[in-house]
Write a protein that holds these residues in place. Structure first.
Motif: not given
Length: 324
Positions: A241-255
């Motif tokens: 599972v790939l996760t990020t600490a937040g759920d912003s547009r920037e973090e979607w791009i980082a994902a």
């Protein structure tokens, strides 16, 4: 050091960017060249209006394209200078990239660059060949270097939960004609000349079952397209599972960047990935996963890593279609 002109470098970077993975192979991006800078833009006309209303999967796809472009620029001999979401008044402008100082690409970067056109998404079970733990650990580090967390799911109970939620989401979506029509919009009939979507030979009519079962998308819904597939049970591979600490547009791009870094590294070692985003397209199931299995982190991708000897060609839009 690079001896190519600035235009040749930028052309090569754009050429590479279009090979990134995307949901249903929608390729939801365009590129604009202005002087010595490339703009990466979201092609919102290719967004999945039903399953991806917020545009999360679209931005993950574009993030994968951004990492591909960064890698290509380093392989061309330049350090990429990137700005993510540089203009709040232009939400479709996701990033800009231009060449910085000349650099010599190191061996890991060249290894990734060699896989840009070779990497393939798999849409079935895997061969019964183990994925080395050391490789999985290196994929975890690759994702972490891009600001996301890739977690291999080692608990059999947790794998069962992920499989069950994927089955549940798929079952609900199959009852909704809007979901079905959106999926088959991107399924290509045999012999189709279209340069996007998933061609008929790119998925099986009936995927071989895994244990536990992770259902594939029903690209063959009501028309019977697709390859014959395997009849016997297939290996599940390594679930992650790939996760990020937040759920912003920037973090979607980082994902998306983390995803592509891991995928290219895996491809360089003969390992492919199959994606299962059905449960993440349903807010209640995604929130359940976040709280119960992801320690409060936001799940961005569920996938399986494994070995396959059945690589399929995947169409790509020509440069003339994606460059403004």
């Amino acid at each position: 050091m690079s001896t190519r002109s600035a235009k040749q470098v930028l052309d090569a970077v754009v050429e590479a960017g279009r090979w990134a993975p995307s949901v249903h192979n929608t390729q939801p991006w365009t590129f604009a060249l202005s002087g010595e800078e490339i703009s990466l833009r979201a092609d919102v006309g290719r967004k999945l209006a039903v399953s991806d209303a917020a545009g999360r999967e679209l931005l993950i796809s574009c993030g994968a394209a951004l990492f591909t472009m960064r890698t290509a620029m380093r392989c061309e001999g330049y350090e990429p200078l990137v700005r993510v979401l540089p203009d709040p008044d232009r939400p479709a402008l996701l990033a800009t990239i231009k060449a910085g100082a000349q650099v010599e690409a190191d061996e890991p970067t060249r290894l990734l660059g060699a896989e840009i056109e070779r990497r393939r998404t798999h849409r079935a079970g895997f061969a019964d060949v183990p994925v080395p733990d050391r490789l999985i650990e290196s994929l975890v580090r690759a994702a972490m270097s891009e600001g996301a967390m890739l977690t291999p799911v080692r608990s059999a109970d947790a794998v069962n939960v992920l499989a069950a939620l994927t089955q549940a989401a798929q079952g609900v979506q199959m009852q909704d004609q809007r979901f079905n029509l959106e999926v088959i919009r991107w399924a290509r009939p045999p012999g189709s000349a279209r340069t996007d979507g998933v061609p008929a030979e790119g998925y099986p009519q009936e995927a071989a079952p895994t244990e536990p079962h992770f259902p594939q998308r029903h690209y063959s819904w009501r028309h019977g397209w697709g390859g014959a597939g395997e009849q016997s049970a297939a290996a599940i591979g390594v679930v992650a599972v790939l996760t990020t600490a937040g759920d912003s547009r920037e973090e979607w791009i980082a994902a998306g960047q983390a995803l592509q870094h891991a995928l290219l590294h895996a491809s360089a070692h003969g390992v492919s990935a199959a994606f299962h985003t059905q449960a993440l397209e349903m807010d209640l199931l995604r929130e359940f996963l976040r709280q119960e299995l992801c320690a409060g982190e936001y799940p961005q991708m569920i996938m399986r890593f494994g070995v396959t000897f059945d690589a399929k060609e995947m169409p790509r839009r020509p440069v003339s279609d994606v460059v403004e």
